[in-house]
Design a protein around this motif. Structure first.
Motif, mmCIF file in Angstrom:
data_model
loop_
_atom_site.group_PDB
_atom_site.id
_atom_site.type_symbol
_atom_site.label_atom_id
_atom_site.label_comp_id
_atom_site.label_asym_id
_atom_site.label_seq_id
_atom_site.Cartn_x
_atom_site.Cartn_y
_atom_site.Cartn_z
ATOM 1 N N ASN A 41 -19.455 27.769 21.579
ATOM 2 C CA ASN A 41 -19.396 28.654 20.426
ATOM 3 C C ASN A 41 -18.845 27.937 19.199
ATOM 4 O O ASN A 41 -19.212 28.262 18.069
ATOM 5 C CB ASN A 41 -18.564 29.898 20.739
ATOM 6 C CG ASN A 41 -19.280 30.840 21.682
ATOM 7 O OD1 ASN A 41 -20.506 30.851 21.754
ATOM 8 N ND2 ASN A 41 -18.528 31.617 22.429
ATOM 9 N N GLN A 86 -27.052 27.900 20.300
ATOM 10 C CA GLN A 86 -27.064 28.086 18.850
ATOM 11 C C GLN A 86 -26.141 29.220 18.431
ATOM 12 O O GLN A 86 -26.089 30.269 19.068
ATOM 13 C CB GLN A 86 -28.479 28.384 18.373
ATOM 14 C CG GLN A 86 -28.592 28.462 16.865
ATOM 15 C CD GLN A 86 -30.022 28.553 16.399
ATOM 16 O OE1 GLN A 86 -30.932 28.184 17.122
ATOM 17 N NE2 GLN A 86 -30.216 29.045 15.207
ATOM 18 N N LYS A 87 -25.406 28.981 17.355
ATOM 19 C CA LYS A 87 -24.544 30.013 16.782
ATOM 20 C C LYS A 87 -25.416 31.058 16.100
ATOM 21 O O LYS A 87 -26.498 30.759 15.607
ATOM 22 C CB LYS A 87 -23.622 29.414 15.717
ATOM 23 C CG LYS A 87 -22.545 28.530 16.230
ATOM 24 C CD LYS A 87 -21.690 28.079 15.056
ATOM 25 C CE LYS A 87 -20.626 27.118 15.472
ATOM 26 N NZ LYS A 87 -19.835 26.649 14.332
ATOM 27 N N LYS A 88 -24.906 32.268 16.017
ATOM 28 C CA LYS A 88 -25.634 33.325 15.316
ATOM 29 C C LYS A 88 -25.551 33.128 13.806
ATOM 30 O O LYS A 88 -26.489 33.404 13.078
ATOM 31 C CB LYS A 88 -25.076 34.686 15.707
ATOM 32 C CG LYS A 88 -25.288 35.029 17.162
ATOM 33 C CD LYS A 88 -24.877 36.442 17.453
ATOM 34 C CE LYS A 88 -24.788 36.789 18.901
ATOM 35 N NZ LYS A 88 -25.822 36.515 19.772
ATOM 36 N N LYS A 89 -24.396 32.633 13.321
ATOM 37 C CA LYS A 89 -24.203 32.386 11.888
ATOM 38 C C LYS A 89 -23.772 30.934 11.691
ATOM 39 O O LYS A 89 -23.091 30.366 12.526
ATOM 40 C CB LYS A 89 -23.091 33.301 11.346
ATOM 41 C CG LYS A 89 -23.468 34.757 11.285
ATOM 42 C CD LYS A 89 -22.295 35.645 10.949
ATOM 43 C CE LYS A 89 -21.688 35.316 9.605
ATOM 44 N NZ LYS A 89 -20.623 36.261 9.230
ATOM 45 N N SER A 91 -25.249 27.998 11.771
ATOM 46 C CA SER A 91 -25.650 27.025 12.776
ATOM 47 C C SER A 91 -25.892 25.668 12.125
ATOM 48 O O SER A 91 -26.617 25.557 11.126
ATOM 49 C CB SER A 91 -26.920 27.482 13.474
ATOM 50 O OG SER A 91 -27.365 26.471 14.355
#
Length: 100
Positions: A41, A86-89, A91
């Motif tokens: 994360n 992958q991060k949601k925000k 990235s």
């Protein structure tokens, strides 16, 4: 699921990464899974290593951790493997691996 082009880009990015966790001779327990998830994360792309004394091969450990963390296994070479989530925000890799 990553395409072969996306995997190639992530493999290139992972070349200079340091190993952040090692899978030892114990089981892959919730502590390791949670630590791996926290690291994914934060970093998105991490490199891990399986010790010789481990009961798992690198391929097995990568598959188990990828499944339990919701990550993708990018690469397994020898005793090392690379995971990506992958991060949601914000990235770091989203633009690099965007499907064109």
């Amino acid at each position: 699921m990553l395409t072969s082009k996306q995997r190639a880009i992530l493999r290139r990015e992972a070349q200079n990464l340091d190993v952040v966790f090692q899978v030892g001779k114990g089981e892959i327990d919730e502590t390791l899974v949670n630590s791996t998830l926290e690291c994914l994360n934060a970093r998105e792309l991490i490199k891990m290593r399986v010790l010789e004394s481990s009961m798992y091969s690198a391929k097995e450990a990568a598959a188990i951790l990828a499944e339990k963390t919701g990550a993708d296994s990018v690469q397994v070479i020898g005793s090392k493997f690379v995971l990506y989530k992958q991060k949601k925000k914000d990235s770091r890799y989203a633009d690099l691996i965007a499907v064109k």
